[in-house]
Enzyme design. Structure first.
Site, PDB file in Angstrom:
ATOM      1  N   ASP A  45       0.282  -1.761   0.208  1.00 24.58           N
ATOM      2  CA  ASP A  45       0.187   0.000   0.078  1.00 24.58           C
ATOM      3  C   ASP A  45       0.699   1.333   0.117  1.00 24.58           C
ATOM      4  O   ASP A  45       1.937   1.076   0.242  1.00 24.58           O
ATOM      5  CB  ASP A  45      -0.651   0.449   1.455  1.00 24.58           C
ATOM      6  CG  ASP A  45      -2.093   1.124   1.086  1.00 24.58           C
ATOM      7  OD1 ASP A  45      -2.444   1.271  -0.248  1.00 24.58           O
ATOM      8  OD2 ASP A  45      -2.483   1.380   2.067  1.00 24.58           O
ATOM      9  N   GLY A  46       0.284   2.130  -0.502  1.00 25.50           N
ATOM     10  CA  GLY A  46       1.217   3.380  -0.376  1.00 25.50           C
ATOM     11  C   GLY A  46       1.922   4.289  -2.101  1.00 25.50           C
ATOM     12  O   GLY A  46       2.470   5.035  -1.731  1.00 25.50           O
ATOM     13  N   ARG A  88      -1.410   9.288  -9.162  1.00 22.65           N
ATOM     14  CA  ARG A  88      -1.096   8.110  -8.969  1.00 22.65           C
ATOM     15  C   ARG A  88      -0.737   6.777  -9.534  1.00 22.65           C
ATOM     16  O   ARG A  88      -0.055   5.969  -9.027  1.00 22.65           O
ATOM     17  CB  ARG A  88      -2.626   7.418  -8.147  1.00 22.65           C
ATOM     18  CG  ARG A  88      -3.101   8.688  -7.346  1.00 22.65           C
ATOM     19  CD  ARG A  88      -4.376   8.050  -7.090  1.00 22.65           C
ATOM     20  NE  ARG A  88      -4.793   7.383  -6.696  1.00 22.65           N
ATOM     21  CZ  ARG A  88      -4.207   6.599  -5.320  1.00 22.65           C
ATOM     22  NH1 ARG A  88      -4.140   7.451  -4.392  1.00 22.65           N
ATOM     23  NH2 ARG A  88      -4.649   5.743  -5.352  1.00 22.65           N
ATOM     24  N   HIS A 114       2.009   3.880  -8.875  1.00 19.61           N
ATOM     25  CA  HIS A 114       2.140   1.692  -9.723  1.00 19.61           C
ATOM     26  C   HIS A 114       3.106   1.644 -10.330  1.00 19.61           C
ATOM     27  O   HIS A 114       3.854   0.681 -10.053  1.00 19.61           O
ATOM     28  CB  HIS A 114       0.399   1.867 -10.542  1.00 19.61           C
ATOM     29  CG  HIS A 114      -0.756   2.336  -9.087  1.00 19.61           C
ATOM     30  ND1 HIS A 114      -0.643   1.816  -7.970  1.00 19.61           N
ATOM     31  CD2 HIS A 114      -2.076   2.861  -9.876  1.00 19.61           C
ATOM     32  CE1 HIS A 114      -2.029   2.031  -7.329  1.00 19.61           C
ATOM     33  NE2 HIS A 114      -2.499   2.305  -8.856  1.00 19.61           N
ATOM     34  N   SER A 147      -7.572  -5.731  -5.592  1.00 16.33           N
ATOM     35  CA  SER A 147      -8.626  -6.294  -3.596  1.00 16.33           C
ATOM     36  C   SER A 147     -10.229  -6.505  -4.393  1.00 16.33           C
ATOM     37  O   SER A 147     -10.021  -5.478  -5.347  1.00 16.33           O
ATOM     38  CB  SER A 147      -8.631  -5.047  -2.902  1.00 16.33           C
ATOM     39  OG  SER A 147      -9.833  -4.037  -3.258  1.00 16.33           O
ATOM     40  N   GLU A 161     -12.624  -4.451  -3.950  1.00 18.56           N
ATOM     41  CA  GLU A 161     -12.635  -2.973  -3.469  1.00 18.56           C
ATOM     42  C   GLU A 161     -11.924  -2.367  -4.788  1.00 18.56           C
ATOM     43  O   GLU A 161     -12.731  -1.570  -5.109  1.00 18.56           O
ATOM     44  CB  GLU A 161     -12.970  -2.855  -2.323  1.00 18.56           C
ATOM     45  CG  GLU A 161     -13.762  -3.476  -1.202  1.00 18.56           C
ATOM     46  CD  GLU A 161     -13.655  -5.012  -0.667  1.00 18.56           C
ATOM     47  OE1 GLU A 161     -12.264  -5.373  -0.718  1.00 18.56           O
ATOM     48  OE2 GLU A 161     -14.437  -5.783  -0.518  1.00 18.56           O
ATOM     49  N   ASN A 162     -11.311  -2.509  -4.931  1.00 22.41           N
ATOM     50  CA  ASN A 162     -10.386  -1.713  -5.805  1.00 22.41           C
ATOM     51  C   ASN A 162     -11.087  -1.479  -7.252  1.00 22.41           C
ATOM     52  O   ASN A 162     -10.334  -0.242  -7.801  1.00 22.41           O
ATOM     53  CB  ASN A 162      -9.028  -2.767  -6.122  1.00 22.41           C
ATOM     54  CG  ASN A 162      -8.387  -2.436  -4.817  1.00 22.41           C
ATOM     55  OD1 ASN A 162      -7.186  -3.151  -4.831  1.00 22.41           O
ATOM     56  ND2 ASN A 162      -8.329  -1.060  -4.100  1.00 22.41           N
ATOM     57  N   ARG A 220      -4.470  -1.577   8.708  1.00 24.74           N
ATOM     58  CA  ARG A 220      -6.062  -1.816   8.833  1.00 24.74           C
ATOM     59  C   ARG A 220      -5.676  -2.447   8.101  1.00 24.74           C
ATOM     60  O   ARG A 220      -4.671  -3.481   7.348  1.00 24.74           O
ATOM     61  CB  ARG A 220      -6.896  -0.981   8.315  1.00 24.74           C
ATOM     62  CG  ARG A 220      -7.065  -0.522   7.160  1.00 24.74           C
ATOM     63  CD  ARG A 220      -8.461   0.164   6.395  1.00 24.74           C
ATOM     64  NE  ARG A 220      -7.770   1.044   5.112  1.00 24.74           N
ATOM     65  CZ  ARG A 220      -7.205   2.449   5.826  1.00 24.74           C
ATOM     66  NH1 ARG A 220      -7.492   3.132   6.810  1.00 24.74           N
ATOM     67  NH2 ARG A 220      -6.824   3.429   4.653  1.00 24.74           N
ATOM     68  N   GLU A 270       2.106 -13.023  12.952  1.00 18.14           N
ATOM     69  CA  GLU A 270       2.170 -11.604  13.287  1.00 18.14           C
ATOM     70  C   GLU A 270       2.224 -10.509  12.488  1.00 18.14           C
ATOM     71  O   GLU A 270       1.822 -10.911  11.459  1.00 18.14           O
ATOM     72  CB  GLU A 270       4.035 -11.882  14.028  1.00 18.14           C
ATOM     73  CG  GLU A 270       4.694 -12.978  14.331  1.00 18.14           C
ATOM     74  CD  GLU A 270       3.840 -12.570  15.883  1.00 18.14           C
ATOM     75  OE1 GLU A 270       4.109 -11.255  16.475  1.00 18.14           O
ATOM     76  OE2 GLU A 270       3.691 -13.797  16.804  1.00 18.14           O
TER      77      GLU A 270
END
Ligand code: IPE
Ligand code: IPE
Ligand code: MG
Length: 248
Positions: free
Chosen positions: A22-23, A35, A39, A67, A69-70, A196, A209
């Site tokens: 992410d990020g 953006r 990528h 995902s 949701e993406n 998250r 972990e």
């Protein structure tokens, strides 16, 4: 510079590492770029994590690549992500094969563009006999959907009298997940500072972990990964027991 690999205990390696990459958007924005620039610059970081895993022989690496949701992102961005995936598969297939890695996918690939799906199927087929490690791409993946799929399949088996309700256990449930051939996740890493899970491997991280790094994905290096492994090895995994019980 210190070689972090020397600090890694070869006898205490995680079997399965999962990464939420992410990020990218923030990385690009901080440079005054679109953006999608982030990528494009993420691919090197993907190479870094794959090579680092390969060098220290971690047998399973799962990368959260897209995902379920993406799809809700702007169409331009989704299109760029799909083209990048296609380009990267084309460019890297041989490298993946040469490294002896076997590629797998988790998620519903039926909704991906035909070209991407065909390329994925080709690389999976090309690498199916490889034994040096498993590279698992999570694509159009959502953990809640995966769990619902398992529930529906198991319910159907009960309805058809194939199994009894009382027989349903963790093993049977796991056998209905996309990840049925892979061990549970030992270490989950998320970059970008967000704390998250974003619908990733909810069942599979029961005892993982978790590491949340303040690094944006395009800046992720092999050393970032080696440091994660060192930190992982400094944790005591108690699985409900006390510390004293773990002393041999
Ligand atoms: C991760 O980076 C890449 C994907 C989700 C495909 P983002 O695009 O989410 O970057 P941020 O979180 O907006 O910075
Ligand atoms: C999670 O990142 C998905 C991937 C890394 C592929 P997101 O950027 O989509 O997650 P949220 O929306 O910030 O939770
Ligand atoms: Mg994000």
């Amino acid at each position: 510079m210190q070689d972090l690999r020397k600090l890694i205990n070869k006898d205490k390696l995680p079997k399965h590492v999962a990464v939420i990459m992410d990020g990218n958007g923030r990385w690009a924005k901080s440079r005054g770029e679109e953006r999608t620039f982030g990528h494009r610059n993420a691919i090197n970081a993907v190479r870094n994590v794959i090579n680092a895993c390969n060098e220290i022989h971690i047998p399973y690496l799962t990368l959260y690549t897209f995902s379920s949701e993406n799809w809700n992102r702007p169409k331009d961005e989704v299109d760029t992500l799909m083209s990048l995936l296609s380009e990267t598969l084309l460019l890297e297939a041989e490298e993946i094969f040469t490294k002896g890695l076997r590629m797998h996918v988790v998620g519903d690939i039926s909704q991906l563009p035909d070209l991407v799906r065909d390329q994925l199927i080709n690389v999976i087929e090309l690498t199916k006999d490889n034994k040096n490690g498993n590279l698992i791409l999570a694509l159009n993946y959502g953990s809640q959907k995966e769990i619902l799929k398992a529930v529906k399949e198991i319910s159907q088996d009960v309805k058809e009298g194939k199994i009894d309700v009382d027989d349903i256990d963790e093993k049977i449930f796991q056998d209905h997940l996309y990840t049925k051939y892979f061990p549970e996740v030992d270490l989950m890493i998320r970059t970008s500072g967000e704390v998250r899970i974003s619908n990733f491997l909810l069942w599979q991280i029961a005892y993982a972990e978790l590491q949340f790094l303040d690094v944006l994905w395009p800046d992720f290096t092999k050393d970032t990964f080696f440091q994660c492994i060192i930190d992982y090895q400094n944790k005591e995994r108690r699985y409900g027991k006390t510390s004293e019980q773990l002393i041999p």
